[in-house]
Design a protein around this motif. Structure first.
Motif, PDB file in Angstrom:
ATOM      1  N   THR A 118       0.836  -1.198   0.000  1.00  0.00           N
ATOM      2  CA  THR A 118       0.000   0.000   0.000  1.00  0.00           C
ATOM      3  C   THR A 118       0.873   1.251   0.000  1.00  0.00           C
ATOM      4  OG1 THR A 118      -1.727  -1.181   1.213  1.00  0.00           O
ATOM      5  CG2 THR A 118      -1.853   1.224   1.187  1.00  0.00           C
ATOM      6  N   ALA A 119       1.937   1.215   0.794  1.00  0.00           N
ATOM      7  CA  ALA A 119       2.855   2.353   0.845  1.00  0.00           C
ATOM      8  C   ALA A 119       3.557   2.554  -0.490  1.00  0.00           C
ATOM      9  CB  ALA A 119       3.887   2.142   1.954  1.00  0.00           C
ATOM     10  N   LEU A 215      17.669   1.390   6.178  1.00  0.00           N
ATOM     11  CA  LEU A 215      17.031   0.174   6.692  1.00  0.00           C
ATOM     12  C   LEU A 215      16.179   0.602   7.871  1.00  0.00           C
ATOM     13  CD1 LEU A 215      19.574  -2.815   6.814  1.00  0.00           C
ATOM     14  CD2 LEU A 215      17.487  -2.620   5.440  1.00  0.00           C
ATOM     15  N   GLY A 216      14.871   0.513   7.712  1.00  0.00           N
ATOM     16  CA  GLY A 216      13.993   1.022   8.762  1.00  0.00           C
ATOM     17  C   GLY A 216      14.198   2.508   8.931  1.00  0.00           C
ATOM     18  N   ASP A 217      14.367   2.941  10.164  1.00  0.00           N
ATOM     19  CA  ASP A 217      14.566   4.370  10.419  1.00  0.00           C
ATOM     20  C   ASP A 217      16.045   4.725  10.554  1.00  0.00           C
ATOM     21  OD1 ASP A 217      15.100   3.193  12.837  1.00  0.00           O
ATOM     22  OD2 ASP A 217      13.689   4.390  14.005  1.00  0.00           O
ATOM     23  N   LYS A 257      18.299  11.860   8.167  1.00  0.00           N
ATOM     24  CA  LYS A 257      17.738  11.044   9.245  1.00  0.00           C
ATOM     25  C   LYS A 257      16.209  11.183   9.322  1.00  0.00           C
ATOM     26  CE  LYS A 257      19.564  11.929  13.217  1.00  0.00           C
ATOM     27  NZ  LYS A 257      20.343  12.014  14.504  1.00  0.00           N
ATOM     28  N   PRO A 258      15.653  12.399   9.264  1.00  0.00           N
ATOM     29  CA  PRO A 258      14.187  12.521   9.305  1.00  0.00           C
ATOM     30  C   PRO A 258      13.502  11.865   8.102  1.00  0.00           C
ATOM     31  CG  PRO A 258      15.236  14.632   9.788  1.00  0.00           C
ATOM     32  CD  PRO A 258      16.315  13.723   9.288  1.00  0.00           C
ATOM     33  N   VAL A 259      14.193  11.794   6.971  1.00  0.00           N
ATOM     34  CA  VAL A 259      13.625  11.140   5.790  1.00  0.00           C
ATOM     35  C   VAL A 259      13.454   9.653   6.068  1.00  0.00           C
ATOM     36  CG1 VAL A 259      13.890  10.702   3.323  1.00  0.00           C
ATOM     37  CG2 VAL A 259      14.744  12.847   4.299  1.00  0.00           C
ATOM     38  N   ALA A 260      14.504   9.032   6.619  1.00  0.00           N
ATOM     39  CA  ALA A 260      14.437   7.619   6.965  1.00  0.00           C
ATOM     40  C   ALA A 260      13.309   7.361   7.956  1.00  0.00           C
ATOM     41  CB  ALA A 260      15.774   7.148   7.546  1.00  0.00           C
ATOM     42  N   GLN A 261      13.181   8.215   8.945  1.00  0.00           N
ATOM     43  CA  GLN A 261      12.166   8.029   9.974  1.00  0.00           C
ATOM     44  C   GLN A 261      10.754   8.166   9.398  1.00  0.00           C
ATOM     45  OE1 GLN A 261      13.532  11.058  12.676  1.00  0.00           O
ATOM     46  NE2 GLN A 261      15.120   9.757  13.572  1.00  0.00           N
ATOM     47  N   ILE A 268       7.650   1.953   4.514  1.00  0.00           N
ATOM     48  CA  ILE A 268       8.737   1.832   3.540  1.00  0.00           C
ATOM     49  C   ILE A 268      10.013   1.614   4.335  1.00  0.00           C
ATOM     50  CG2 ILE A 268      10.027   2.986   1.706  1.00  0.00           C
ATOM     51  CD1 ILE A 268       7.415   4.537   1.082  1.00  0.00           C
ATOM     52  N   TYR A 269      10.396   0.349   4.486  1.00  0.00           N
ATOM     53  CA  TYR A 269      11.496  -0.027   5.377  1.00  0.00           C
ATOM     54  C   TYR A 269      12.837  -0.096   4.657  1.00  0.00           C
ATOM     55  CZ  TYR A 269       7.264  -1.566   7.756  1.00  0.00           C
ATOM     56  OH  TYR A 269       6.004  -1.607   8.307  1.00  0.00           O
ATOM     57  N   MET A 270      12.796  -0.293   3.351  1.00  0.00           N
ATOM     58  CA  MET A 270      14.020  -0.338   2.545  1.00  0.00           C
ATOM     59  C   MET A 270      13.915   0.734   1.472  1.00  0.00           C
ATOM     60  SD  MET A 270      14.610  -4.470   2.132  1.00  0.00           S
ATOM     61  CE  MET A 270      16.215  -4.237   1.323  1.00  0.00           C
ATOM     62  N   ALA A 271      14.846   1.670   1.473  1.00  0.00           N
ATOM     63  CA  ALA A 271      14.799   2.770   0.511  1.00  0.00           C
ATOM     64  C   ALA A 271      16.212   3.241   0.210  1.00  0.00           C
ATOM     65  CB  ALA A 271      13.962   3.928   1.050  1.00  0.00           C
ATOM     66  N   GLY A 272      16.355   3.886  -0.939  1.00  0.00           N
ATOM     67  CA  GLY A 272      17.640   4.455  -1.318  1.00  0.00           C
ATOM     68  C   GLY A 272      17.452   5.853  -1.863  1.00  0.00           C
TER      69      GLY A 272
END
Length: 321
Positions: A118-119, A215-217, A257-261, A268-272
């Motif tokens: 969904t995300a 990875l995660g936050d 860091k805030p983007v990851a969080q 969305i736990y895995m992102a680049g």
């Protein structure tokens, strides 16, 4: 643990010996830990009486490589898997969107899905980057010829991107005064009927873009610089000579860091992140490449083990909850 990977059709075709692909390393690591890993593509998904099913193949280890049994295709309810890794590549077209709809019928208390479908459906990698607009170059998203022309005149050099592609597909550079300006704008917008991302060109793009990995936050301590190839203005060829070791600065770490969080809170736990001169040019969430082969070589690590540890910890948390 039973794991299902939804991969791209081209990855299924070249499944073995494909160590440039992130899925290769994660599947290998999961198999080494004793997990049962099955693979499928989005066209193998289906619903029967409102229950989600998949036709899939079993994968296995042999001589340090991964293979799949081409004669082993079986049908299974998706809820029989404790983990689904949803990682088909764009284009995010109607078939892709429909695949995410099928996962709406999966009981999330039985099956953990990464990234959450969904995300993924709700987050466009180009357009939703503007959620973090203060970290981006100047940009507009529009289908208007006049809007783009005005933006070009203001910024002299711009980049135009289709909203649903990956790996630089369809991305164009345009300079003020180019005799092909009208042709390029009309082609990109399909004569004003299709919105595109338009960004101010960053001069340091000649040195490539940095891939920052989440990875995660958390932000991983490893990153690479993807340099342009074949006299292009962008990275478009995945080979050793175009992927260099890079360092994440303290300011970049604090900024991102805030983007990851935020992404983690969305499922969305895995992102680049693709970053040029500290500016985010897009956020990869569909099937982000972690450049595992290159990072392991540059940093003397086994990043796939960190990724697998994280994935399995999320499944454990889901079961506990």
């Amino acid at each position: 643990m039973k794991v299902l990977f939804i991969i791209d059709r081209i990855e299924l075709k070249y499944f073995e010996f494909n160590n440039l692909v992130t899925n290769f390393w994660i599947i290998k690591s999961l198999l080494e830990r004793g997990c049962e890993v099955s693979i499928a593509t989005i066209d193998m998904l289906k619903l029967k009486s409102s229950k989600a099913y998949v036709h899939c193949y079993s994968s296995y280890l042999k001589d340090g490589n991964i293979f799949y049994d081409k004669d082993s295709q079986k049908e299974s309810a998706i809820e029989n898997f404790q983990l689904v890794m949803f990682r088909p590549d764009p284009p995010v077209d109607l078939d892709y969107i429909n695949a995410t709809y099928i996962f709406d019928f999966v009981d999330r208390s039985k099956t953990f899905i990464m990234n959450d479908t969904t995300a993924v459906r709700n987050f466009n990698e180009k357009l939703h980057s503007v959620m973090f607009n203060d970290l981006m170059p100047e940009n507009i998203v529009t289908s208007s010829f006049n809007d783009i022309l005005e933006f070009l005149n203001e910024n002299s050099e711009i980049i135009l991107k289709p909203l649903n592609q990956c790996f630089g597909g369809g991305v164009m550079y345009l300079q003020k005064g180019d005799k092909n300006t009208a042709v390029i704008i009309n082609q990109m917008t399909q004569n004003g009927s299709k919105a595109v991302m338009v960004q101010k060109y960053i001069d340091k793009a000649i040195y490539g873009d940095k891939r920052v990995l989440f990875l995660g936050d958390k932000i991983l301590p490893y990153c690479v610089q993807k340099v342009p190839s074949n006299n292009d203005f962008k990275f478009c060829e995945h080979n050793d000579s175009n992927i260099h070791k890079a360092v994440l600065s303290d300011s970049e770490y604090e900024s991102f860091k805030p983007v990851a969080q935020k992404l983690n809170s969305m499922g969305i736990y895995m992102a680049g992140l693709d970053v040029i001169d500290g500016k985010i040019i897009e956020i990869n969430v569909t099937s982000p490449c972690y450049f595992i082969k290159e990072i392991n070589g540059h940093f003397g690590c086994h990043i796939e083990n960190d990724i697998t540890d994280f994935i399995l910890s999320k499944v454990t948390q889901n079961v506990i909850v």
